[in-house]
Motif scaffolding. Structure first.
Motif, PDB file in Angstrom:
ATOM      1  N   SER A  56      76.972 -67.370 -70.475  1.00 50.14           N
ATOM      2  CA  SER A  56      78.006 -67.966 -69.785  1.00 50.14           C
ATOM      3  C   SER A  56      77.490 -69.702 -69.945  1.00 50.14           C
ATOM      4  CB  SER A  56      78.368 -67.329 -69.152  1.00 50.14           C
ATOM      5  OG  SER A  56      78.414 -67.674 -67.956  1.00 50.14           O
ATOM      6  N   GLU A  57      75.954 -69.628 -69.175  1.00 53.00           N
ATOM      7  CA  GLU A  57      75.683 -71.094 -69.290  1.00 53.00           C
ATOM      8  C   GLU A  57      75.593 -72.332 -70.537  1.00 53.00           C
ATOM      9  OE1 GLU A  57      72.353 -70.537 -67.571  1.00 53.00           O
ATOM     10  OE2 GLU A  57      72.306 -69.328 -66.165  1.00 53.00           O
ATOM     11  N   THR A  58      75.109 -71.034 -71.699  1.00 50.76           N
ATOM     12  CA  THR A  58      75.493 -72.043 -73.206  1.00 50.76           C
ATOM     13  C   THR A  58      76.485 -72.283 -73.899  1.00 50.76           C
ATOM     14  OG1 THR A  58      75.138 -70.453 -74.661  1.00 50.76           O
ATOM     15  CG2 THR A  58      72.968 -71.244 -73.050  1.00 50.76           C
ATOM     16  N   THR A  59      77.454 -71.132 -73.399  1.00 50.75           N
ATOM     17  CA  THR A  59      79.131 -71.599 -73.927  1.00 50.75           C
ATOM     18  C   THR A  59      80.171 -72.653 -72.630  1.00 50.75           C
ATOM     19  OG1 THR A  59      79.944 -69.474 -72.755  1.00 50.75           O
ATOM     20  CG2 THR A  59      78.693 -69.944 -75.172  1.00 50.75           C
ATOM     21  N   GLY A  60      79.423 -71.923 -71.489  1.00 52.35           N
ATOM     22  CA  GLY A  60      80.798 -72.692 -70.543  1.00 52.35           C
ATOM     23  C   GLY A  60      81.644 -71.740 -70.008  1.00 52.35           C
ATOM     24  N   ARG A  61      81.760 -70.330 -71.266  1.00 53.06           N
ATOM     25  CA  ARG A  61      82.412 -69.750 -70.290  1.00 53.06           C
ATOM     26  C   ARG A  61      82.076 -68.682 -69.341  1.00 53.06           C
ATOM     27  NH1 ARG A  61      87.298 -69.155 -73.957  1.00 53.06           N
ATOM     28  NH2 ARG A  61      86.229 -70.515 -75.981  1.00 53.06           N
ATOM     29  N   SER A  62      82.883 -68.150 -68.865  1.00 50.47           N
ATOM     30  CA  SER A  62      82.962 -67.403 -67.443  1.00 50.47           C
ATOM     31  C   SER A  62      82.332 -65.669 -67.684  1.00 50.47           C
ATOM     32  CB  SER A  62      83.823 -66.748 -66.254  1.00 50.47           C
ATOM     33  OG  SER A  62      84.953 -66.072 -67.421  1.00 50.47           O
ATOM     34  N   ALA A  63      81.586 -65.946 -67.165  1.00 51.58           N
ATOM     35  CA  ALA A  63      80.745 -64.154 -67.561  1.00 51.58           C
ATOM     36  C   ALA A  63      81.428 -63.254 -68.114  1.00 51.58           C
ATOM     37  CB  ALA A  63      79.183 -63.234 -65.461  1.00 51.58           C
TER      38      ALA A  63
END
Length: 119
Positions: A56-63
């Motif tokens: 989530s942190e590295t891709t910018g996607r929500s958890a």
């Protein structure tokens, strides 16, 4: 996860590479005791939570999006991986980026893993 956690701007894939996301696997339980199965389940659940957090942190996607996407193996082309936020650029053999990569021997020497001979 390793690719997505690389330094942004330097996460490369070759044109025909495939990226895959999946959730942690539970080893077969076979003849394990119920307590052992419960312990392993807790370990895998904790690993999954860390995996989701990092992706989530590295891709910018929500958890929640990452968790949904790893329910089944998600295979991505290099272009799809860039769109997902796992990679930054597609490179090919003549790329100067590849030319800048140290050989294994040079890398080891630069990292201090190889002693230089003293003459």
């Amino acid at each position: 996860m390793l690719l997505s956690a690389g330094q942004k701007g330097k996460r490369f894939m070759t044109p025909h590479a495939t990226a895959m996301l999946h959730q942690p696997k539970v080893p077969s339980t076979g003849e394990r005791q119920a307590t052992e199965v419960q312990i392993k389940w807790k370990e895998v659940k904790a690993q999954k939570e860390v995996l989701v957090k990092i992706l989530s942190e590295t891709t910018g996607r929500s958890a929640s999006k990452v968790e949904q996407d790893i329910q089944r193996p998600l295979y991505m082309t290099a272009r799809d991986a860039i769109a997902y936020g796992i990679a930054d650029k597609i490179i090919d053999k003549p790329s100067e980026t590849i030319d800048k990569v140290l050989s294994t021997g040079d890398w080891d020497t630069a990292a201090g893993l190889v002693q230089k001979s003293i003459a």
